[in-house]
Motif scaffolding. Structure first.
Motif, PDB file in Angstrom:
ATOM      1  N   ARG A  54       0.833  -1.213   0.000  1.00 10.58           N
ATOM      2  CA  ARG A  54       0.000   0.000   0.000  1.00 10.58           C
ATOM      3  C   ARG A  54       0.865   1.260   0.000  1.00 10.58           C
ATOM      4  N   LYS A  55       1.943   1.251   0.776  1.00  6.42           N
ATOM      5  CA  LYS A  55       2.804   2.431   0.856  1.00  6.42           C
ATOM      6  C   LYS A  55       3.577   2.664  -0.444  1.00  6.42           C
ATOM      7  N   SER A  56       3.739   1.606  -1.240  1.00  6.21           N
ATOM      8  CA  SER A  56       4.392   1.757  -2.543  1.00  6.21           C
ATOM      9  C   SER A  56       3.583   2.687  -3.443  1.00  6.21           C
ATOM     10  N   PHE A  57       2.279   2.689  -3.235  1.00  5.33           N
ATOM     11  CA  PHE A  57       1.373   3.551  -3.996  1.00  5.33           C
ATOM     12  C   PHE A  57       1.789   5.016  -3.874  1.00  5.33           C
ATOM     13  N   ASP A  58       2.233   5.410  -2.685  1.00  9.93           N
ATOM     14  CA  ASP A  58       2.588   6.807  -2.423  1.00  9.93           C
ATOM     15  C   ASP A  58       3.836   7.254  -3.186  1.00  9.93           C
ATOM     16  N   LYS A  59       4.638   6.296  -3.654  1.00  5.85           N
ATOM     17  CA  LYS A  59       5.874   6.631  -4.366  1.00  5.85           C
ATOM     18  C   LYS A  59       5.629   6.986  -5.832  1.00  5.85           C
ATOM     19  N   ILE A  60       4.438   6.681  -6.327  1.00  4.94           N
ATOM     20  CA  ILE A  60       4.119   6.926  -7.736  1.00  4.94           C
ATOM     21  C   ILE A  60       3.661   8.368  -7.926  1.00  4.94           C
ATOM     22  N   GLN A  61       4.264   9.061  -8.884  1.00  3.22           N
ATOM     23  CA  GLN A  61       3.917  10.453  -9.174  1.00  3.22           C
ATOM     24  C   GLN A  61       2.982  10.516 -10.379  1.00  3.22           C
ATOM     25  N   VAL A  62       1.951  11.366 -10.297  1.00  2.87           N
ATOM     26  CA  VAL A  62       1.060  11.548 -11.445  1.00  2.87           C
ATOM     27  C   VAL A  62       1.323  12.908 -12.081  1.00  2.87           C
ATOM     28  N   GLY A  63       1.301  12.936 -13.421  1.00  2.76           N
ATOM     29  CA  GLY A  63       1.540  14.171 -14.156  1.00  2.76           C
ATOM     30  C   GLY A  63       0.242  14.805 -14.623  1.00  2.76           C
ATOM     31  N   ASP A  64       0.352  16.004 -15.154  1.00 10.47           N
ATOM     32  CA  ASP A  64      -0.810  16.768 -15.603  1.00 10.47           C
ATOM     33  C   ASP A  64      -1.334  16.227 -16.932  1.00 10.47           C
ATOM     34  N   VAL A  65      -2.616  15.889 -16.959  1.00 14.01           N
ATOM     35  CA  VAL A  65      -3.244  15.377 -18.177  1.00 14.01           C
ATOM     36  C   VAL A  65      -3.110  16.382 -19.319  1.00 14.01           C
ATOM     37  N   MET A  66      -3.242  17.673 -19.008  1.00 15.75           N
ATOM     38  CA  MET A  66      -3.193  18.715 -20.029  1.00 15.75           C
ATOM     39  C   MET A  66      -1.787  18.948 -20.572  1.00 15.75           C
ATOM     40  N   GLN A  67      -0.791  18.387 -19.886  1.00 14.58           N
ATOM     41  CA  GLN A  67       0.597  18.548 -20.323  1.00 14.58           C
ATOM     42  C   GLN A  67       1.214  17.200 -20.670  1.00 14.58           C
ATOM     43  N   GLN A  68       0.382  16.320 -21.232  1.00 13.44           N
ATOM     44  CA  GLN A  68       0.821  14.999 -21.682  1.00 13.44           C
ATOM     45  C   GLN A  68       1.507  14.199 -20.571  1.00 13.44           C
ATOM     46  N   GLY A  69       0.995  14.382 -19.353  1.00 15.12           N
ATOM     47  CA  GLY A  69       1.515  13.615 -18.227  1.00 15.12           C
ATOM     48  C   GLY A  69       2.848  14.110 -17.703  1.00 15.12           C
ATOM     49  N   ASN A  70       3.234  15.318 -18.089  1.00 16.18           N
ATOM     50  CA  ASN A  70       4.523  15.870 -17.655  1.00 16.18           C
ATOM     51  C   ASN A  70       4.646  15.861 -16.131  1.00 16.18           C
ATOM     52  N   GLY A  71       5.751  15.312 -15.633  1.00 11.91           N
ATOM     53  CA  GLY A  71       5.971  15.224 -14.190  1.00 11.91           C
ATOM     54  C   GLY A  71       5.546  13.901 -13.597  1.00 11.91           C
ATOM     55  N   GLY A  72       4.869  13.076 -14.399  1.00 10.15           N
ATOM     56  CA  GLY A  72       4.410  11.783 -13.902  1.00 10.15           C
ATOM     57  C   GLY A  72       5.475  10.708 -14.016  1.00 10.15           C
TER      58      GLY A  72
END
Length: 209
Positions: A54-72
């Motif tokens: 469950r804590k592994s979930f917190d390590k995943i970064q999501v990016g901005d949909v409007m910026q093609q997932g940039n930062g994810g």
């Protein structure tokens, strides 16, 4: 305008994954009822493994949909965290392609959706924290005000059992669902909270007491 409509359609699909949270929790609890009794040592080990996953979930970064997932996080990043996925599926809305990868362990499922090879939304379902109190009563639920922060909710009631996160137009959206730590009138009780930019915008409850 057309691009924005496409993105909002994709976000709707992403958020639909959260509807699986209730089903996952219900089915996982039914399965556990049919299992043979386990030793305390095995139970502790399994609980530790579930919590670690469950804590592994917190390590995943999501990016901005409007910026093609940039930062994810990239798929490689997520595989390094969770290992090989159990299932893969693809969805296309008006030419906007989203690929979903799911990892399931110990009755808990983590789903990450990618666009342009970057994570744009993540959902965890089927997990239940072990809590020793039922602070989240109907009265407490009603006292939680619109505009309050996600951090304040977690500080008071602990981490949610089910969680969905995505970013749209620079705004982080979080939907948190509690199945444990609540005072329930009947089975299937839960409380759900939706935040935008760390401010509560809506909440719903089912069978709280």
């Amino acid at each position: 305008m057309k691009r924005r409509k496409n993105v909002l359609s994709v976000v709707a699909i992403c958020l639909a994954a959260l509807s699986l949270v209730g089903c996952s929790n219900s089915s996982s609890s039914n399965k556990s009822d049919n299992n043979k009794p386990k030793s305390n040592q095995k139970v502790k080990k399994t609980n530790t493994q579930k919590t670690s996953f469950r804590k592994s979930f917190d390590k995943i970064q999501v990016g901005d949909v409007m910026q093609q997932g940039n930062g994810g996080s990239t798929l490689k990043d997520v595989k390094n965290i969770l290992g090989q996925p159990n299932s893969i599926s693809a969805t296309e809305v008006k030419g906007f392609k989203v690929k979903s990868y799911s990892w399931t362990k110990y009755g808990t499922t983590i789903m990450v959706q990618f666009s342009h090879k970057k994570a744009i939304t993540k959902t965890v379902s089927g997990f239940k924290w072990t809590r020793h109190s039922t602070k989240l009563t109907l009265k407490a639920f009603n006292s939680i005000k619109t505009g309050s922060s996600y951090k304040a909710l977690v500080n008071t009631y602990g981490e949610p059992d089910g969680l969905n996160e995505n970013v749209v137009l620079g705004k982080k959206n979080v939907t948190a669902v509690y199945f444990t730590g609540i005072k329930a009138k009947s089975a299937g009780a839960n409380a759900s909270f939706t935040f935008a930019d760390d401010k509560l915008v809506s909440k719903t409850e089912t069978n709280l007491k």
